[in-house]
Write a protein that holds these residues in place. Structure first.
Motif, short mmCIF file in Angstrom:
data_model
loop_
_atom_site.label_atom_id
_atom_site.label_comp_id
_atom_site.label_asym_id
_atom_site.label_seq_id
_atom_site.Cartn_x
_atom_site.Cartn_y
_atom_site.Cartn_z
N SER A 1 45.80 -59.59 57.92
CA SER A 1 46.81 -59.39 56.88
C SER A 1 46.25 -59.56 55.47
N VAL A 2 46.71 -58.68 54.57
CA VAL A 2 46.41 -58.79 53.15
C VAL A 2 47.46 -59.71 52.52
N ARG A 3 47.01 -60.81 51.93
CA ARG A 3 47.93 -61.82 51.38
C ARG A 3 48.05 -61.68 49.86
N LEU A 4 48.49 -60.50 49.45
CA LEU A 4 48.59 -60.22 48.03
C LEU A 4 49.66 -61.07 47.35
N GLU A 5 50.76 -61.33 48.05
CA GLU A 5 51.82 -62.15 47.47
C GLU A 5 51.28 -63.50 47.03
N GLU A 6 50.45 -64.12 47.86
CA GLU A 6 49.86 -65.41 47.50
C GLU A 6 48.87 -65.25 46.35
N ASN A 7 48.11 -64.15 46.35
CA ASN A 7 47.20 -63.88 45.24
C ASN A 7 47.95 -63.82 43.92
N ILE A 8 49.07 -63.09 43.92
CA ILE A 8 49.87 -62.94 42.70
C ILE A 8 50.46 -64.27 42.26
N GLU A 9 50.92 -65.07 43.22
CA GLU A 9 51.43 -66.40 42.88
C GLU A 9 50.38 -67.23 42.16
N LYS A 10 49.13 -67.14 42.62
CA LYS A 10 48.04 -67.88 41.98
C LYS A 10 47.83 -67.39 40.56
N LEU A 11 47.86 -66.08 40.36
CA LEU A 11 47.69 -65.52 39.02
C LEU A 11 48.79 -65.99 38.08
N LEU A 12 50.03 -65.91 38.57
CA LEU A 12 51.17 -66.25 37.72
C LEU A 12 51.24 -67.75 37.40
N SER A 13 50.56 -68.56 38.17
CA SER A 13 50.53 -69.99 37.88
C SER A 13 49.38 -70.34 36.94
N SER A 14 48.59 -69.33 36.54
CA SER A 14 47.46 -69.55 35.64
C SER A 14 47.88 -69.27 34.20
N ASP A 15 46.90 -69.34 33.27
CA ASP A 15 47.20 -69.06 31.87
C ASP A 15 46.87 -67.63 31.46
N ILE A 16 46.66 -66.76 32.45
CA ILE A 16 46.43 -65.34 32.16
C ILE A 16 47.70 -64.74 31.56
N ASP A 17 47.56 -64.04 30.44
CA ASP A 17 48.74 -63.45 29.80
C ASP A 17 48.71 -61.93 29.71
N THR A 18 47.54 -61.32 30.01
CA THR A 18 47.40 -59.87 29.92
C THR A 18 46.76 -59.34 31.19
N TYR A 19 47.41 -58.35 31.79
CA TYR A 19 46.95 -57.80 33.06
C TYR A 19 46.68 -56.30 32.89
N ILE A 20 45.51 -55.86 33.34
CA ILE A 20 45.14 -54.45 33.23
C ILE A 20 44.86 -53.92 34.63
N GLU A 21 45.73 -53.00 35.10
CA GLU A 21 45.48 -52.38 36.41
C GLU A 21 44.63 -51.14 36.20
N ILE A 22 43.53 -51.07 36.95
CA ILE A 22 42.58 -49.96 36.86
C ILE A 22 42.70 -49.10 38.11
N GLY A 23 43.07 -47.83 37.90
CA GLY A 23 43.20 -46.91 39.02
C GLY A 23 44.52 -46.17 38.96
N PRO A 24 44.61 -45.07 39.68
CA PRO A 24 45.85 -44.28 39.68
C PRO A 24 47.05 -45.11 40.15
N GLY A 25 48.20 -44.80 39.60
CA GLY A 25 49.43 -45.47 40.02
C GLY A 25 49.60 -46.83 39.39
N LYS A 26 50.73 -47.46 39.73
CA LYS A 26 51.06 -48.78 39.18
C LYS A 26 51.54 -49.71 40.28
N VAL A 27 50.93 -49.59 41.45
CA VAL A 27 51.41 -50.34 42.61
C VAL A 27 51.21 -51.84 42.45
N VAL A 28 49.98 -52.25 42.16
CA VAL A 28 49.69 -53.68 42.07
C VAL A 28 50.43 -54.31 40.90
#
Length: 318
Positions: free
Chosen positions: A254-281
């Motif tokens: 299983s890909v545990r992206l939900e947990e990955n995102i939770e970790k990001l959102l609990s950090s001090d990152i304020d700007t996110y850049i998705e690289i690649g076609p679409g806006k899925v992530v």
């Protein structure tokens, strides 16, 4: 400004991807032209047809060629991430951003992975469905209960935990259909069939995992030079982790992206850049950030115009 790079996975590819970059930027053009299979990759990216581009053996290297070239273009503008994360194939882009391998090796590895996943999928008739509106815990428990009552002949598992309220199941056609009915009874908002060319992130990818193990024995990986979130664990790469083992596990679990995102959102990152076609992530990220009322900036690089806008924004706000 603290930046995270996000990398798209399979399913985001589109015919024409990268053509505007290729026509406008010498750096992007040189990246693709210097690849050993550059002409074939460019044909799939720029001309398709979609059926050919969407075959995993072609999708993976096309997405990697695009993502790696754009990552290097951003680095040339002194735009680099503090953290990187990707969805499935996108994890390989995150590792590229972290300096785990060079551009040629990145495309070669994803070419190999795509080919072996394509072969592992041959003859396996499976279905995949996105389950919306139910917790990941409920979806997991329901699949486990179904399996315990029916056995391997009716195999179904969670292949992706995408974000809060969205999981993807994969298994035999009959098992997935039955589970869709069960989830609707349990209150799922929708069950949407996902078009894929194989039962990825399930036990059916064991042959691909075995092939990757051999590949990594011959082509060892460098350690990441910045924090990277791993799909197989749902957590950051930690010093001493065997990265190759995590990638071998990732392709068949299983890909545990939900947990990955939770970790990001609990950090001090304020700007996110998705690289690649679409806006899925970034779409998953946006949904989960709203759930916790966290104000973040999300940018996407799909086209050459997107790229120029991102460079302008970052330089103006650093």
């Amino acid at each position: 400004m603290k930046i995270a790079f996000l990398y798209a996975g399979q399913g985001s590819q589109k015919v024409g991807m990268g053509k505007d970059f290729y026509d406008e930027f010498d750096s992007f053009k040189n990246h693709l032209d210097n690849l050993s299979d550059g002409d074939i990759i460019k044909t799939h990216m720029f001309e398709g047809p979609m059926e050919e581009l969407s075959n995993t053996k072609n999708t993976q290297r096309a997405m990697a060629a695009f993502a790696g070239a754009v990552t290097d273009m951003l680095a040339d503008e002194d735009i680099k991430p503090e953290v990187a994360m990707g969805l499935s194939l996108g994890e390989y882009g995150a590792l590229y951003a972290a300096g785990v391998y060079d551009y040629d090796s990145y495309v070669a590895l994803t070419t190999f992975r795509g080919d072996k996943m394509n072969k592992a999928a041959e003859g396996k008739k499976c279905a995949m469905s996105a389950i919306l509106g139910l917790s990941s815990e409920l979806v997991t428990k329901s699949c486990e209960e179904y399996m315990s009552n029916h056995g391997d002949d009716a195999y179904v598992t969670v292949s992706n935990y995408n974000c809060t309220g969205q999981s993807v199941i994969c298994g035999s056609e009959s098992a997935v259909e039955e589970m869709e009915n069960i989830f609707k009874e349990k209150g799922a908002k929708r069950c949407i069939r996902v078009r894929v060319s194989g039962p990825f992130h399930t036990k059916f990818m064991k042959d691909a995992g075995d092939a990757l193990e051999t590949y990594f024995n011959d082509n060892p990986l460098e350690s990441p030079k910045l924090p990277v979130l791993l799909n197989a664990t749902g957590d950051y790469y930690k010093e001493g982790d065997d990265l190759s083992k995590q990638l071998i596990k990732q392709v068949q679990s299983s890909v545990r992206l939900e947990e990955n995102i939770e970790k990001l959102l609990s950090s001090d990152i304020d700007t996110y850049i998705e690289i690649g076609p679409g806006k899925v992530v970034s779409g998953f990220l946006k949904r989960m950030s709203k759930d916790i009322d966290k104000d973040i900036k999300i940018l996407n690089i799909d086209t050459a115009e997107d790229y120029k806008a991102v460079v302008e924004y970052v330089k103006a706000n650093k």
